[in-house]
Design a protein around this motif. Sequence first.
Motif, PDB file in Angstrom:
ATOM      1  N   ARG A  42      47.303  17.645  31.784  1.00  0.00           N
ATOM      2  CA  ARG A  42      47.290  18.085  30.421  1.00  0.00           C
ATOM      3  C   ARG A  42      45.706  18.066  29.806  1.00  0.00           C
ATOM      4  O   ARG A  42      45.473  19.088  29.230  1.00  0.00           O
ATOM      5  CB  ARG A  42      48.443  17.517  29.652  1.00  0.00           C
ATOM      6  CG  ARG A  42      48.764  18.167  28.443  1.00  0.00           C
ATOM      7  CD  ARG A  42      49.527  17.605  27.263  1.00  0.00           C
ATOM      8  NE  ARG A  42      48.785  16.359  26.555  1.00  0.00           N
ATOM      9  CZ  ARG A  42      49.457  15.009  26.649  1.00  0.00           C
ATOM     10  NH1 ARG A  42      50.563  14.796  27.234  1.00  0.00           N
ATOM     11  NH2 ARG A  42      48.515  14.088  26.284  1.00  0.00           N
ATOM     12  N   ASP A  43      45.462  16.981  29.778  1.00  0.00           N
ATOM     13  CA  ASP A  43      43.976  16.891  29.153  1.00  0.00           C
ATOM     14  C   ASP A  43      42.956  17.864  29.804  1.00  0.00           C
ATOM     15  O   ASP A  43      42.091  18.302  29.078  1.00  0.00           O
ATOM     16  CB  ASP A  43      43.334  15.630  29.293  1.00  0.00           C
ATOM     17  CG  ASP A  43      44.146  14.354  28.517  1.00  0.00           C
ATOM     18  OD1 ASP A  43      44.847  14.860  27.478  1.00  0.00           O
ATOM     19  OD2 ASP A  43      43.849  13.190  28.495  1.00  0.00           O
ATOM     20  N   GLN A  44      42.987  18.126  30.882  1.00  0.00           N
ATOM     21  CA  GLN A  44      42.280  18.881  31.696  1.00  0.00           C
ATOM     22  C   GLN A  44      42.835  20.375  31.777  1.00  0.00           C
ATOM     23  O   GLN A  44      41.979  21.366  32.368  1.00  0.00           O
ATOM     24  CB  GLN A  44      42.021  18.301  33.267  1.00  0.00           C
ATOM     25  CG  GLN A  44      41.316  16.965  33.417  1.00  0.00           C
ATOM     26  CD  GLN A  44      40.059  16.877  32.741  1.00  0.00           C
ATOM     27  OE1 GLN A  44      39.310  17.862  32.912  1.00  0.00           O
ATOM     28  NE2 GLN A  44      39.789  15.998  32.014  1.00  0.00           N
ATOM     29  N   GLY A  45      43.723  20.807  31.357  1.00  0.00           N
ATOM     30  CA  GLY A  45      44.353  22.048  31.312  1.00  0.00           C
ATOM     31  C   GLY A  45      44.661  22.450  32.913  1.00  0.00           C
ATOM     32  O   GLY A  45      44.490  23.712  33.215  1.00  0.00           O
ATOM     33  N   MET A  46      45.346  21.455  33.697  1.00  0.00           N
ATOM     34  CA  MET A  46      45.388  21.983  35.174  1.00  0.00           C
ATOM     35  C   MET A  46      46.796  21.707  35.209  1.00  0.00           C
ATOM     36  O   MET A  46      47.882  21.146  34.466  1.00  0.00           O
ATOM     37  CB  MET A  46      44.639  20.823  35.871  1.00  0.00           C
ATOM     38  CG  MET A  46      43.169  20.831  35.749  1.00  0.00           C
ATOM     39  SD  MET A  46      42.278  19.488  36.780  1.00  0.00           S
ATOM     40  CE  MET A  46      42.034  20.505  38.040  1.00  0.00           C
ATOM     41  N   GLU A  47      47.421  22.278  36.482  1.00  0.00           N
ATOM     42  CA  GLU A  47      48.893  22.171  36.881  1.00  0.00           C
ATOM     43  C   GLU A  47      48.863  21.187  38.252  1.00  0.00           C
ATOM     44  O   GLU A  47      47.701  20.921  38.793  1.00  0.00           O
ATOM     45  CB  GLU A  47      49.157  23.796  37.390  1.00  0.00           C
ATOM     46  CG  GLU A  47      49.190  24.674  36.297  1.00  0.00           C
ATOM     47  CD  GLU A  47      50.210  24.504  35.188  1.00  0.00           C
ATOM     48  OE1 GLU A  47      51.380  24.073  35.454  1.00  0.00           O
ATOM     49  OE2 GLU A  47      49.763  24.679  33.928  1.00  0.00           O
ATOM     50  N   PRO A  48      49.951  21.018  38.309  1.00  0.00           N
ATOM     51  CA  PRO A  48      50.342  20.037  39.604  1.00  0.00           C
ATOM     52  C   PRO A  48      49.793  20.564  40.821  1.00  0.00           C
ATOM     53  O   PRO A  48      49.077  19.652  41.686  1.00  0.00           O
ATOM     54  CB  PRO A  48      51.811  19.795  39.674  1.00  0.00           C
ATOM     55  CG  PRO A  48      52.276  19.976  38.270  1.00  0.00           C
ATOM     56  CD  PRO A  48      51.370  21.040  37.596  1.00  0.00           C
TER      57      PRO A  48
END
Length: 100
Positions: A42-48
């Motif tokens: 979430r902090d990095q704006g990434m998905e699994p």
Amino acid sequence: MGFSVTSTVEKQDHSGVVRESVTVDRQYPFENHRECILRVLRDQGMEPFDLWVYYYGVGGSLGDFDIEAYLFGLMPLPELEHLLLIEATGEILSDNPQTP
């Protein structure tokens, strides 16, 4: 029990001399690693799936759906795969040291 990742990123010139070194120290004070890893994403704006790419890059052998199932509490991971997932999370933080 929490999750702490400390990574050092070094940039070298063509002769191998270190020109820049950045140390990243992140504390994720959660009880379980799933929550910690999800917070990093979430902090990095990434998905699994983005995490899976890093995980595969450090030698992980499970599929992206397996990683997503683990992250959402649907299945456990073997110990080695769990350690590789934590390593992949550290790689994400190393690649993005400017993010708070």
